[in-house]
Design a protein around this motif. Structure first.
Motif, PDB file in Angstrom:
ATOM      1  N   ILE A 235      10.020   6.737   1.139  1.00  0.00           N
ATOM      2  CA  ILE A 235       9.613   5.828   2.205  1.00  0.00           C
ATOM      3  C   ILE A 235      10.355   4.510   2.049  1.00  0.00           C
ATOM      4  O   ILE A 235      10.514   4.000   0.930  1.00  0.00           O
ATOM      5  N   ASP A 236      10.868   3.977   3.162  1.00  0.00           N
ATOM      6  CA  ASP A 236      11.658   2.751   3.157  1.00  0.00           C
ATOM      7  C   ASP A 236      10.792   1.541   3.486  1.00  0.00           C
ATOM      8  O   ASP A 236       9.819   1.633   4.255  1.00  0.00           O
ATOM      9  N   ASP A 237      11.162   0.397   2.920  1.00  0.00           N
ATOM     10  CA  ASP A 237      10.500  -0.859   3.274  1.00  0.00           C
ATOM     11  C   ASP A 237      10.717  -1.163   4.753  1.00  0.00           C
ATOM     12  O   ASP A 237      11.677  -0.701   5.379  1.00  0.00           O
ATOM     13  N   ALA A 238       9.819  -1.972   5.308  1.00  0.00           N
ATOM     14  CA  ALA A 238       9.947  -2.364   6.714  1.00  0.00           C
ATOM     15  C   ALA A 238       9.376  -3.762   6.903  1.00  0.00           C
ATOM     16  O   ALA A 238       8.506  -4.201   6.141  1.00  0.00           O
ATOM     17  N   THR A 239       9.869  -4.441   7.924  1.00  0.00           N
ATOM     18  CA  THR A 239       9.363  -5.762   8.308  1.00  0.00           C
ATOM     19  C   THR A 239       9.067  -5.741   9.801  1.00  0.00           C
ATOM     20  O   THR A 239       9.904  -5.312  10.603  1.00  0.00           O
ATOM     21  N   VAL A 240       7.871  -6.174  10.188  1.00  0.00           N
ATOM     22  CA  VAL A 240       7.463  -6.160  11.594  1.00  0.00           C
ATOM     23  C   VAL A 240       6.731  -7.457  11.932  1.00  0.00           C
ATOM     24  O   VAL A 240       6.221  -8.146  11.044  1.00  0.00           O
ATOM     25  N   ALA A 241       6.692  -7.773  13.219  1.00  0.00           N
ATOM     26  CA  ALA A 241       5.861  -8.873  13.704  1.00  0.00           C
ATOM     27  C   ALA A 241       4.449  -8.362  13.904  1.00  0.00           C
ATOM     28  O   ALA A 241       4.242  -7.207  14.290  1.00  0.00           O
TER      29      ALA A 241
ATOM     30  N   PRO B 284      -4.322  -4.813  18.429  1.00  0.00           N
ATOM     31  CA  PRO B 284      -4.056  -3.525  17.783  1.00  0.00           C
ATOM     32  C   PRO B 284      -2.675  -2.983  18.152  1.00  0.00           C
ATOM     33  O   PRO B 284      -2.246  -3.065  19.308  1.00  0.00           O
ATOM     34  N   GLY B 285      -1.993  -2.440  17.170  1.00  0.00           N
ATOM     35  CA  GLY B 285      -0.673  -1.871  17.387  1.00  0.00           C
ATOM     36  C   GLY B 285      -0.288  -1.013  16.200  1.00  0.00           C
ATOM     37  O   GLY B 285      -1.142  -0.614  15.400  1.00  0.00           O
ATOM     38  N   THR B 286       0.983  -0.723  16.083  1.00  0.00           N
ATOM     39  CA  THR B 286       1.470   0.075  14.960  1.00  0.00           C
ATOM     40  C   THR B 286       2.769  -0.505  14.433  1.00  0.00           C
ATOM     41  O   THR B 286       3.504  -1.181  15.159  1.00  0.00           O
ATOM     42  N   ALA B 287       3.033  -0.208  13.185  1.00  0.00           N
ATOM     43  CA  ALA B 287       4.304  -0.556  12.560  1.00  0.00           C
ATOM     44  C   ALA B 287       5.028   0.742  12.221  1.00  0.00           C
ATOM     45  O   ALA B 287       4.448   1.647  11.620  1.00  0.00           O
ATOM     46  N   THR B 288       6.274   0.844  12.617  1.00  0.00           N
ATOM     47  CA  THR B 288       7.062   2.047  12.354  1.00  0.00           C
ATOM     48  C   THR B 288       7.765   1.923  11.006  1.00  0.00           C
ATOM     49  O   THR B 288       8.448   0.934  10.737  1.00  0.00           O
ATOM     50  N   MET B 289       7.574   2.938  10.173  1.00  0.00           N
ATOM     51  CA  MET B 289       8.252   2.989   8.876  1.00  0.00           C
ATOM     52  C   MET B 289       9.003   4.315   8.781  1.00  0.00           C
ATOM     53  O   MET B 289       8.584   5.330   9.331  1.00  0.00           O
ATOM     54  N   ARG B 290      10.110   4.303   8.061  1.00  0.00           N
ATOM     55  CA  ARG B 290      10.990   5.462   8.011  1.00  0.00           C
ATOM     56  C   ARG B 290      10.804   6.258   6.730  1.00  0.00           C
ATOM     57  O   ARG B 290      10.686   5.686   5.642  1.00  0.00           O
TER      58      ARG B 290
ATOM     59  N   ALA C 237       2.281 -18.046   5.896  1.00  0.00           N
ATOM     60  CA  ALA C 237       3.149 -17.168   5.114  1.00  0.00           C
ATOM     61  C   ALA C 237       3.039 -15.747   5.638  1.00  0.00           C
ATOM     62  O   ALA C 237       2.029 -15.354   6.234  1.00  0.00           O
ATOM     63  N   SER C 238       4.094 -14.980   5.433  1.00  0.00           N
ATOM     64  CA  SER C 238       4.065 -13.564   5.755  1.00  0.00           C
ATOM     65  C   SER C 238       3.245 -12.834   4.695  1.00  0.00           C
ATOM     66  O   SER C 238       3.083 -13.303   3.571  1.00  0.00           O
ATOM     67  N   LEU C 239       2.746 -11.667   5.066  1.00  0.00           N
ATOM     68  CA  LEU C 239       1.932 -10.880   4.153  1.00  0.00           C
ATOM     69  C   LEU C 239       2.600  -9.530   3.908  1.00  0.00           C
ATOM     70  O   LEU C 239       3.223  -8.966   4.800  1.00  0.00           O
ATOM     71  N   ARG C 240       2.456  -8.992   2.675  1.00  0.00           N
ATOM     72  CA  ARG C 240       3.079  -7.735   2.298  1.00  0.00           C
ATOM     73  C   ARG C 240       2.004  -6.723   1.914  1.00  0.00           C
ATOM     74  O   ARG C 240       1.034  -7.058   1.224  1.00  0.00           O
ATOM     75  N   TYR C 241       2.201  -5.487   2.329  1.00  0.00           N
ATOM     76  CA  TYR C 241       1.251  -4.412   2.072  1.00  0.00           C
ATOM     77  C   TYR C 241       1.977  -3.231   1.435  1.00  0.00           C
ATOM     78  O   TYR C 241       3.036  -2.813   1.919  1.00  0.00           O
ATOM     79  N   LYS C 242       1.380  -2.711   0.379  1.00  0.00           N
ATOM     80  CA  LYS C 242       1.971  -1.544  -0.264  1.00  0.00           C
ATOM     81  C   LYS C 242       1.566  -0.285   0.496  1.00  0.00           C
ATOM     82  O   LYS C 242       0.379  -0.029   0.716  1.00  0.00           O
ATOM     83  N   ILE C 243       2.539   0.520   0.857  1.00  0.00           N
ATOM     84  CA  ILE C 243       2.319   1.784   1.543  1.00  0.00           C
ATOM     85  C   ILE C 243       2.791   2.893   0.601  1.00  0.00           C
ATOM     86  O   ILE C 243       3.897   2.842   0.073  1.00  0.00           O
ATOM     87  N   THR C 244       1.941   3.884   0.395  1.00  0.00           N
ATOM     88  CA  THR C 244       2.215   4.944  -0.563  1.00  0.00           C
ATOM     89  C   THR C 244       2.257   6.288   0.140  1.00  0.00           C
ATOM     90  O   THR C 244       1.404   6.569   0.993  1.00  0.00           O
ATOM     91  N   ILE C 245       3.231   7.122  -0.222  1.00  0.00           N
ATOM     92  CA  ILE C 245       3.194   8.525   0.190  1.00  0.00           C
ATOM     93  C   ILE C 245       2.958   9.361  -1.056  1.00  0.00           C
ATOM     94  O   ILE C 245       3.477   9.074  -2.132  1.00  0.00           O
ATOM     95  N   SER C 246       2.140  10.396  -0.928  1.00  0.00           N
ATOM     96  CA  SER C 246       1.745  11.174  -2.103  1.00  0.00           C
ATOM     97  C   SER C 246       1.375  12.587  -1.677  1.00  0.00           C
ATOM     98  O   SER C 246       1.386  12.931  -0.490  1.00  0.00           O
TER      99      SER C 246
ATOM    100  N   ALA D 266       6.531   1.751  -0.805  1.00  0.00           N
ATOM    101  CA  ALA D 266       7.301   0.838   0.045  1.00  0.00           C
ATOM    102  C   ALA D 266       6.416  -0.353   0.395  1.00  0.00           C
ATOM    103  O   ALA D 266       5.181  -0.283   0.322  1.00  0.00           O
ATOM    104  N   TRP D 267       7.085  -1.435   0.777  1.00  0.00           N
ATOM    105  CA  TRP D 267       6.364  -2.634   1.185  1.00  0.00           C
ATOM    106  C   TRP D 267       6.553  -2.862   2.682  1.00  0.00           C
ATOM    107  O   TRP D 267       7.665  -2.828   3.197  1.00  0.00           O
ATOM    108  N   LEU D 268       5.425  -3.045   3.347  1.00  0.00           N
ATOM    109  CA  LEU D 268       5.434  -3.405   4.764  1.00  0.00           C
ATOM    110  C   LEU D 268       5.164  -4.906   4.859  1.00  0.00           C
ATOM    111  O   LEU D 268       4.078  -5.370   4.500  1.00  0.00           O
ATOM    112  N   THR D 269       6.166  -5.656   5.312  1.00  0.00           N
ATOM    113  CA  THR D 269       6.028  -7.108   5.467  1.00  0.00           C
ATOM    114  C   THR D 269       5.637  -7.409   6.906  1.00  0.00           C
ATOM    115  O   THR D 269       6.319  -6.989   7.849  1.00  0.00           O
TER     116      THR D 269
END
Length: 756
Positions: free
Chosen positions: A649-655, A660-666, A725-734, A746-749
């Motif tokens: 999983i790749d890091d991503a940065t979104v507004a 409610p919405g979604t953030a696309t991660m690759r 400040a921006s916030l970062r969230y850890k996203i895990t695939i398992s 990966a980190w979602l900023t």
């Protein structure tokens, strides 16, 4: 015989258990006398004048006048008598802990405290240091085994006896704790049989993994193993080096203790990414952690779990076995062993009080605990624990890397033991290689060939009550995850719904409860297999005796029935103590054990034309967990670097947006998928910001056949509040199925897009 008597000889497939009682022979259920054993222990002879032996139909071993399986010694099914072999330990003829023919020489190396930098450790430095145990005079390249210790204090002050685990290299006045020297007994046992064992130091990681890693150091530990393998491979090709030409890098085994257990799993996955991987043939996690729930197919694996583990008390390393079973079709043995009376630390002498040089401790507390306390009669001493550890570690590598199949009963569910194991009691789960196994009913989810009827509760369950999705059935209501190793939530994937099994509960008012499994076309001839096997455990809500009966029916309606209690202790509870934490005991664990019913014992049914299998209660009330119904024959298979596609999983940065919405991660794949695959996504995992734009939840993602990449949509909650400040969230695939994990973090900023 010349005097008109008879000589009765019974040839055995394996030596008898070592007992004080003398073995006897029984003919057609009648004991005819004490037997003389042959020097190899594989024949028993009785000379007798009893005329009845001339027409003998059945000759059996007896002990103290009783034939095991007779009405005098055990319950029997009227339809199918069976010898209760599962209740006895099988004494093996060869002991893997005994020294071999070679002397051992030490060829240690030390490149310094900052010899390498590891990207998994934020590019901080770590040592390259190893103790090498090599067989003197062994000809040709020898199998290689790497030992990796776990997380222990990195440094200590020899004057004050204080420890420090924040500085690396060690601060002034402190010296390194040599945790890597704590496995000498096991290393020497292997080296005397021709193995080159290298135990490596990981203190640089231990000192920094809490603050400078995404995964508590799993990747860094895997990288450290690979760095040491690269170094050894280079020396193996360097003329004049003491290790030149002595290492078989196509035959490598890995043992990791505690966090080192997750580290060696990571190393095997890193190895598989290489164009020219090393031949990692065997992986043994010892009392391991499993924070991220990766899988490791295609490599024979044995997980060792100490029942009295006071550190990793939830035995989360059980996940390596559970999660890998059906993740990718493969052809290797995997095993999980529960070692009663063993704690976490005492496999390593440098973590053992009274033996270690640096400060150490008994990880189990309280010391007064009647099951696991230091004075409890069922607790192993440190010497006993190291001895049984050597048996299973040396035995596994010699089995897999050396092809010494006599050690297979230690790992395949047949309850093998050897003298060096002493009084240690070890329970097993085992899944045989795919080519030697017929999976009838994994019992992970409803299936067309399985019906579950009449039980008060008959449902597929997973996890614990606080972690299941609405409408799903939890496997346990306990909040003490140390009691349920199969369903212990992982640190970085706490809500992932995996390790499902069938949960059954029944009472006197239940109406004809049964689990029925129908055999499909071509499945009814099971004669070629050694045993019918399944995993089972007593439901923790059950009171009193709990038993199940298993019945096979052939095409003519003939049947054979066996009670689990006649052949295995799997439905007996594990010991529990009165010592509690917050009112809850860590003991009395629910842990599935493998039951093996030999096909040869299923008399009365045609094993070439079986049509159905049923499991019914054999006690008036009770409850049980049931899993993995199969026919199989023990074997090891040949492992190596998995060819399964790796997913990262790749890091991503979104507004953040305003609502409610979604953030696309690759998701990136290492190759093209030949079949659809799935991974579990955990959002806002441990280590993430707690501000709340990304809700903490888990969900599955399916990756289509033929894909070379994919995307996931992470739920996002935007707002109109200004953040500085921006916030970062850890996203895990398992918990992958059809693929294996490459980079699972990966980190979602999330950028604030609200005007000041």
């Amino acid at each position: 015989m010349p005097d008109g008597g008879s000589r009765v000889t019974l040839r055995l497939d394996e030596p008898l258990p070592v007992r004080d009682a003398a073995p006897e022979l029984a003919v057609d259920g009648h004991v005819i006398g004490a037997a003389q054993e042959s020097p190899d222990g594989l024949s028993l002879v009785v000379e007798t004048t009893d005329p009845g032996v001339a027409g003998a139909k059945r000759v059996e071993v007896a002990w103290n006048g009783v034939v095991p399986g007779s009405a005098a010694s055990t319950r029997r099914s009227a339809a199918a008598p069976i010898t209760p072999k599962g209740l006895q330990k099988k004494q093996l003829y060869t002991d893997p802990a005994q020294p071999g023919p070679y002397q051992v020489e030490r060829l240690d190396y030390d490149l310094g405290d900052t010899a390498t930098t590891l990207s998994g450790l934020s590019d901080l430095p770590a040592e390259i240091r190893g103790a090498v145990y090599a067989p003197t005079g062994a000809k040709g390249p020898r199998p290689v085994v790497i030992f990796l210790h776990g997380r222990h204090s990195a440094c200590y002050n020899p004057t004050t006896r204080g420890t420090n685990n924040t500085n690396w290299p060690c601060a002034t006045g402190f010296i390194s704790i040599d945790s890597y020297l704590g496995y000498t007994e096991t290393a020497e046992a292997l080296a005397t049989h021709g193995y080159v064992v290298v135990s490596i130091s990981a203190n640089g990681i231990n000192a920094k993994d809490a603050s400078f890693t995404d995964d508590n150091g799993a990747l860094a530990r895997g990288q450290l193993v690979m760095d040491n393998l690269d170094l050894l491979a280079n020396w193996n090709k360097t003329k004049g080096h003491p290790l030149s030409g002595r290492l078989d890098m196509s035959n490598v085994g890995l043992m990791g203790h505690s966090r080192g257990g997750e580290g060696v799993v990571e190393a095997a996955l890193l190895n598989a990414e290489r164009k020219h991987p090393y031949g990692i043939r065997a992986v043994l996690p010892l009392a391991p952690v499993d924070f991220g729930r990766p899988t490791l197919p295609d490599v024979p694996m044995a997980v060792l779990l100490p029942y009295c583990d006071g550190d990793v008390s939830n035995q989360q390393g059980q996940h390596f076995y559970d999660d890998t079973r059906y993740s990718v079709p493969d052809d290797v043995l995997r095993s999980s062993l529960m070692i009663m009376g063993a704690n976490h630390n005492f496999f390593n002498t440098e973590w053992t009080p009274g033996v270690s040089i640096a400060p150490s401790n008994d990880d189990w507390s309280p010391a007064s605990d009647e099951v696991c306390g230091s004075a409890a009669p069922t607790r192993l001493t440190s010497a006993e624990q190291r001895a049984v550890g050597t048996v299973y570690m040396a035995g596994f590598f010699r089995l897999v890397q050396g092809g010494e199949t006599e050690f297979l009963p230690l790992f395949d569910g047949r309850n093998g033991t050897v003298p060096s194991a002493g009084r240690a009691e070890v329970h097993a789960q085992a899944q045989q290689p795919g080519s030697r196994r017929l999976d009838l009913a994994p019992l992970e989810s409803p299936a067309a060939n399985v019906s579950v009827t009449g039980f008060d509760l008959g449902a597929y369950c997973y996890s614990v009550a606080a972690r299941v999705r609405p409408g799903d059935t939890p496997c346990s209501a306990t909040t003490a995850t140390s009691k349920v190793p199969h369903w212990t939530p992982a640190t970085f994937a706490p809500a992932v719904p995996i390790s499902p099994v069938l949960r059954l509960q029944w009472s006197e008012s239940s109406t004809a409860p049964e689990v029925r499994v129908a055999f499909g076309p071509g499945e009814g001839n099971v004669k070629k297999y050694d045993a019918l096997t399944f995993r089972v455990a007593r439901d923790e809500s059950a009171v009193g005796d709990v038993d199940l009966a298993v019945t096979l029916v052939d095409k003519k309606g003939a049947s054979a029935t066996v009670r689990v209690g006649d052949v295995s202790p799997a439905l007996t509870p594990f010991p529990v103590s009165t010592n509690t934490s917050n009112g809850i005991s860590r003991l009395g664990k629910t842990w599935l054990r493998t039951v093996r019913l030999p096909v040869s014992s299923l008399s009365g049914v045609d094993v070439t034309s079986v049509r159905s299998l049923t499991v019914r209660p054999a006690s008036s009330t009770g409850g049980a967990y049931l899993s993995d119904i199969a026919f199989d024959s023990p074997g090891v298979g040949r492992g190596g670097a998995t060819s399964a596609v790796q997913v990262s999983i790749d890091d991503a940065t979104v507004a953040e947006g305003d609502g409610p919405g979604t953030a696309t991660m690759r998701l990136a794949l290492s190759g093209k998928l030949k079949a659809a695959a799935t991974v579990q996504v955990q959002t806002a995992a441990s280590g993430s910001s707690s501000a709340g734009q990304v809700p903490a939840q888990s969900f599955p993602v399916t990756i289509s056949k033929g894909a070379t990449g994919a995307t996931i949509q992470v739920p996002l909650v935007g707002n109109t509040i200004v953040n500085t400040a921006s916030l970062r969230y850890k996203i895990t695939i398992s918990a992958p199925v059809g693929v294996v994990i490459g980079d699972g973090f990966a980190w979602l900023t999330v950028l604030d897009d609200d005007p000041a």
